[in-house]
Design a protein around this motif. Sequence first.
Motif, mmCIF file in Angstrom:
data_model
loop_
_atom_site.group_PDB
_atom_site.id
_atom_site.type_symbol
_atom_site.label_atom_id
_atom_site.label_comp_id
_atom_site.label_asym_id
_atom_site.label_seq_id
_atom_site.Cartn_x
_atom_site.Cartn_y
_atom_site.Cartn_z
ATOM 1 N N GLU A 238 48.829 35.670 46.147
ATOM 2 C CA GLU A 238 47.960 35.725 47.320
ATOM 3 C C GLU A 238 46.953 34.691 47.731
ATOM 4 O OE1 GLU A 238 46.584 38.843 49.449
ATOM 5 O OE2 GLU A 238 48.787 38.893 49.103
ATOM 6 N N ALA A 239 46.551 33.803 46.506
ATOM 7 C CA ALA A 239 45.801 32.423 46.736
ATOM 8 C C ALA A 239 46.738 31.260 47.283
ATOM 9 C CB ALA A 239 45.117 32.375 45.420
ATOM 10 N N THR A 240 47.797 31.349 46.788
ATOM 11 C CA THR A 240 48.682 30.214 47.034
ATOM 12 C C THR A 240 49.845 30.373 48.044
ATOM 13 O OG1 THR A 240 50.074 30.236 45.192
ATOM 14 C CG2 THR A 240 47.786 29.314 44.878
ATOM 15 N N GLY A 241 50.316 31.508 48.068
ATOM 16 C CA GLY A 241 51.626 31.848 48.997
ATOM 17 C C GLY A 241 52.805 31.450 48.087
ATOM 18 N N THR A 242 52.809 31.097 46.770
ATOM 19 C CA THR A 242 54.001 30.916 45.958
ATOM 20 C C THR A 242 53.982 31.874 44.912
ATOM 21 O OG1 THR A 242 53.255 28.464 46.293
ATOM 22 C CG2 THR A 242 54.877 29.115 44.657
ATOM 23 N N TRP A 243 55.212 32.560 44.875
ATOM 24 C CA TRP A 243 55.391 33.447 43.902
ATOM 25 C C TRP A 243 55.845 32.633 42.398
ATOM 26 C CZ3 TRP A 243 54.536 38.384 43.986
ATOM 27 C CH2 TRP A 243 54.508 39.007 45.539
ATOM 28 N N PHE A 244 55.411 33.295 41.331
ATOM 29 C CA PHE A 244 55.619 32.679 40.026
ATOM 30 C C PHE A 244 54.858 31.499 39.935
ATOM 31 C CE2 PHE A 244 58.968 35.745 40.809
ATOM 32 C CZ PHE A 244 58.717 36.635 39.707
ATOM 33 N N ALA A 245 53.836 31.312 40.664
ATOM 34 C CA ALA A 245 53.161 29.791 40.574
ATOM 35 C C ALA A 245 52.781 29.273 39.124
ATOM 36 C CB ALA A 245 51.719 29.735 41.426
ATOM 37 N N PHE A 246 52.384 30.427 38.236
ATOM 38 C CA PHE A 246 52.183 29.827 36.961
ATOM 39 C C PHE A 246 53.221 29.335 36.315
ATOM 40 C CE2 PHE A 246 52.593 31.051 32.388
ATOM 41 C CZ PHE A 246 51.331 30.421 31.958
ATOM 42 N N VAL A 247 54.487 29.754 36.478
ATOM 43 C CA VAL A 247 55.640 29.406 35.677
ATOM 44 C C VAL A 247 56.020 28.051 36.165
ATOM 45 C CG1 VAL A 247 58.064 29.770 35.398
ATOM 46 C CG2 VAL A 247 56.564 31.607 35.388
ATOM 47 N N GLY B 211 48.157 26.997 36.362
ATOM 48 C CA GLY B 211 48.544 26.880 35.008
ATOM 49 C C GLY B 211 47.712 27.870 34.237
ATOM 50 N N PHE B 212 46.710 28.418 34.741
ATOM 51 C CA PHE B 212 45.688 29.231 33.978
ATOM 52 C C PHE B 212 45.685 30.438 34.570
ATOM 53 C CE2 PHE B 212 44.858 24.653 33.679
ATOM 54 C CZ PHE B 212 44.858 24.522 32.231
ATOM 55 N N PHE B 213 45.423 31.677 33.832
ATOM 56 C CA PHE B 213 45.197 33.000 34.109
ATOM 57 C C PHE B 213 43.746 33.217 34.563
ATOM 58 C CE2 PHE B 213 48.985 35.362 31.920
ATOM 59 C CZ PHE B 213 49.830 34.571 32.374
#
Length: 433
Positions: A220-229, A74-76
Amino acid sequence: MQNKVNLFLDNRNSFKSIVLYVVSAILVYLLMVCACQFQGFPKPPAIAQFDAGWYKVINLFGYDYTEGKGGTTGFFPLFPYVWRWLSLGDWGIVIFNALVYFIAIAWLTTLFGIQNKAILIFLALPSALFYYLPFTESLFFLFSVMFLAGFENKSYLMVFTGLFLASLTKSTTLFFIPAIAGMELCFAPKFNWLSAVKTIFWFCLPVVLGIAVVIFIQYEATGTWFAFVKAQRNGWGHTFKWPVLPFTTADQGRLIWLDGLAFIVGIFAAGTAGILFFRKLTRKAFTHYSRPYLFSVFILTAMAFYGVFFQVQTVFGTELVSMNRYVFCVPFFILFFYFTLKHIQLNRRFFLVTLAVLIACFCLLGMFHSTQLFKAAGAAGNVLYFSCVAIAFYGAILSFKLQNTFIFLVFFILSLVTQVLLLSWFAMGKWVG
């Protein structure tokens, strides 16, 4: 003696203003410690909590994503990565952030010729405490000043670099795109669609690239696209929703004045944006405003929109949580406040209009709602509470506009005391924004 004080306040020397602020803040802190307001300096665990705790986790362990929950994604990334690259501890990053902020505000105030009086007011703002904590606000402030300087000096390299780095630093850069569009639509006296669209594209390009880099880093870190959203939407409920009145905030009675004032500033910015668009469309009394000022108006409007339509709703209403940090901890507020008030006359019309807006906003913030801020005092307590908020609002304006050393000193000292008080609340684990 008073003439010398007035001469200093009317001059422009950011270095002396910063030194005076630091000395004053230390004295206020020591006096409050002696008065047993809180015990000494907060320990490192007390510094790295709330959002600062998430940044510290990213610094130490990188990103992690859990479906349906908020978290590090949730953070940049730029601030926690800089923290890691510098190998600083909690107090080290506090000192680093303070130095970055002082350099950035000196750059901003020198660039735009802001007086010492205004510099001291901005330094003493209660929400400015976030510049000295392990939050991303200082770096975001610096990079924002960089692209504002690029706008002012017509340097696309500075604009591109500042916008790109800011877009790696804080998620609110998502709203830079509509702010850039609004800025450009109101900038030129003779509007040319082709030229405007081309300029908007080039100014938005570094923002889009920066956000794309953030998306890729988190993938790259989580394997999830658009993890922030997904973290913001599914974990913290930050999705578009119609507001439920009254507006509230965390620990209503303790903080609604602060987030409420930020909301009021956002309303005035939105009103200014509306006036600018009306004058542009009707071609009436067109004034050539600078890009930094126009961008400041539209980004503060966007922050108000975000706070109203994308925040969490509770049984008590829509929460304006952290709105004070979004509105006050940015250079855009400084430019909006300074240049708007600089060209406004303190006449009867001004006070009637602002008072009407304040009363309307106070009603939206629950002044006459059945859930009283002060339950023992009832509705009278609510009215008294918001009357004090109105005094703070006009105090800021009068301390800037009037050549009255006493009013300025009273406002400056009370702001400093409040800033240190908020720091003590933060150290005690109480939410402040």
